[in-house]
Design an enzyme around this catalytic site. Sequence first.
Site, PDB file in Angstrom:
ATOM      1  CG  ASN A   1     -17.281  -3.965 -46.989  1.00  0.00           C
ATOM      2  OD1 ASN A   1     -16.775  -3.129 -46.187  1.00  0.00           O
ATOM      3  ND2 ASN A   1     -16.697  -4.834 -47.593  1.00  0.00           N
TER       4      ASN A   1
ATOM      5  CG  HIS B   1     -28.049  34.926 -80.112  1.00  0.00           C
ATOM      6  ND1 HIS B   1     -27.363  34.149 -80.482  1.00  0.00           N
ATOM      7  CD2 HIS B   1     -29.382  35.015 -80.984  1.00  0.00           C
ATOM      8  CE1 HIS B   1     -27.893  33.259 -81.390  1.00  0.00           C
ATOM      9  NE2 HIS B   1     -29.073  33.754 -81.502  1.00  0.00           N
TER      10      HIS B   1
ATOM     11  CE  LYS C   1     -20.909  49.355 -57.281  1.00  0.00           C
ATOM     12  NZ  LYS C   1     -20.875  47.903 -58.070  1.00  0.00           N
TER      13      LYS C   1
ATOM     14  CE  LYS D   1     -19.708   7.060 -45.971  1.00  0.00           C
ATOM     15  NZ  LYS D   1     -18.650   6.497 -46.771  1.00  0.00           N
TER      16      LYS D   1
HETATM   17  N1  ARG Z   1     -15.822   4.096 -43.192  1.00  0.00           N
HETATM   18  C1  ARG Z   1     -15.944   3.112 -44.299  1.00  0.00           C
HETATM   19  C2  ARG Z   1     -16.598   3.743 -45.592  1.00  0.00           C
HETATM   20  O1  ARG Z   1     -17.191   4.791 -45.415  1.00  0.00           O
HETATM   21  C3  ARG Z   1     -17.141   2.027 -43.814  1.00  0.00           C
HETATM   22  C4  ARG Z   1     -16.581   0.945 -44.614  1.00  0.00           C
HETATM   23  C5  ARG Z   1     -15.334   0.009 -44.027  1.00  0.00           C
HETATM   24  N2  ARG Z   1     -15.090  -1.155 -44.730  1.00  0.00           N
HETATM   25  C6  ARG Z   1     -13.936  -1.589 -44.902  1.00  0.00           C
HETATM   26  N3  ARG Z   1     -13.716  -2.857 -45.301  1.00  0.00           N
HETATM   27  N4  ARG Z   1     -13.027  -1.039 -44.290  1.00  0.00           N
HETATM   28  O2  ARG Z   1     -16.802   3.363 -46.379  1.00  0.00           O
END
Ligand code: ARG
Length: 458
Positions: A110, A156, A283, A325
């Site tokens: 985390n 406009h 074109k 991500k």
């Molecule tokens: N692949 C996870 C993410 O991108 C990483 C963290 C995972 N943590 C967990 N407690 N499962 O968020």
Amino acid sequence: MSLWGGRFTEEPNGFFKTFNRSLDVDYKLVKQDIFLSIQWSKALKKIDVLTVEEQKKIEIVLNTILKEVEINSKIILESQEEDIHSWIEKKLISSLGLLGKKLHTGRSRNDQVTTDLKLWCKYKVQKILNNIYDFKKNLVDLAEKNQRSIMPGYTHLQSAQPITFAYWCLAYLEMFKRDESRLKDALYRLDECPLGSGALAGTAWNINREELSDQLGFRTATKNALDSVSDRDYVIELLSVASISMIHLSRFSEDLIFFNSGEVNFIELSDSITSGSSLMPQKKNPDALELIRAKCGKVCGNLLSNMILLKGLPLSYNKDMQEDKKSLFEAMDIWINCLKISVLILKNITLNLKNCKKSAKKGYTNATELADYLVKKGIPFRDAHHLTGKIILYASKLNLSLEQIELTEFKKYSKLIEQDIYKNINLDSSLKKRNSLGGVSFSQVSKKIALEKKILNK
Ligand code: ARG
């Protein structure tokens, strides 16, 4: 075996495993995760969880992995691991056995994942700032070359008042200066290191987090672990800065598409950045500009999807966050590519000066000058505006420009109009008069260009 084997007696379902994986996206964090792991191993050495030799061995293996992926990061994708963190840990364990298993002491995926992502953002923001710089520089160069290129300005999408192409360039310069400053602000706020926050409540090991933050190149360490592992403000902040900037690029594109249209014909784009039609031989299409306009939608969409991802998420970490991500990576790449292609476009614009000027004279763009002239003669602006409207109505019925109206005819509308009316309503005088700060006059524009060149050269 997964990272949490002990509590489980059953193997994971194959489809669940695939569904749960993020490796195909977060493999892009490999360098950040290796760098982080090396710094973490050093922090563990300082509190005697690892001996000096053990830390060295770990660092050597991590660097070997780094070399491998530097050659080809796609090798990571051949693995079945869940994410980049488990992939690196697996590699470490397969090289170092028991020792490899020590590295995860006191940390959690985390705090790891958000630290990696922040490191990635810091790297990417620098790239984007470089691209914004290039774009700004090319805007100023083009402005400098086109200081006398008079064309109509619009409101406009109706001809409003004469401007110059240089002035148009400088308008976009202001927008991208704001984008740059927003991006730097966002960078400042995200520059806090979450590592050492553990799973959510801080690490139970006596890690010096400020020192760790320094080692990782952050401005400071985060101050509340519960927030640290669940904060993704920086993701939506970057996406919102990207969205605003993409909106600017989209408007830039739309302006140029209009200037490039057969009807308007103010600019020509060189062959190298346009494409033809498979059917119609005449074109030459501004595809790149149209694509920028479209890609803006994707970036704004990715912002929205991340905001909704976070909305209502309870503290602290939730797997939902794994989905942040892909959309962030995608948006940042789109942004960079659109900036790059926009630079190429700026380098490949030729102005059709005759057409620009001809258009600037059409559409009564000097109507305000006539009204202002009447004001100078003592008529209150509201009445001057009304009177000018009447004169334009007369002129447009006869298809005349204001300059083509005879003085005797002018005098039917106001006795105060004299011969000097003509020099007050020509194009040059309209530009020249707008000489207050930020105005379109040649002298304001050239001062601004000189100032901006100085700033760019710093
Ligand atoms: N692949 C996870 C993410 O991108 C990483 C963290 C995972 N943590 C967990 N407690 N499962 O968020």
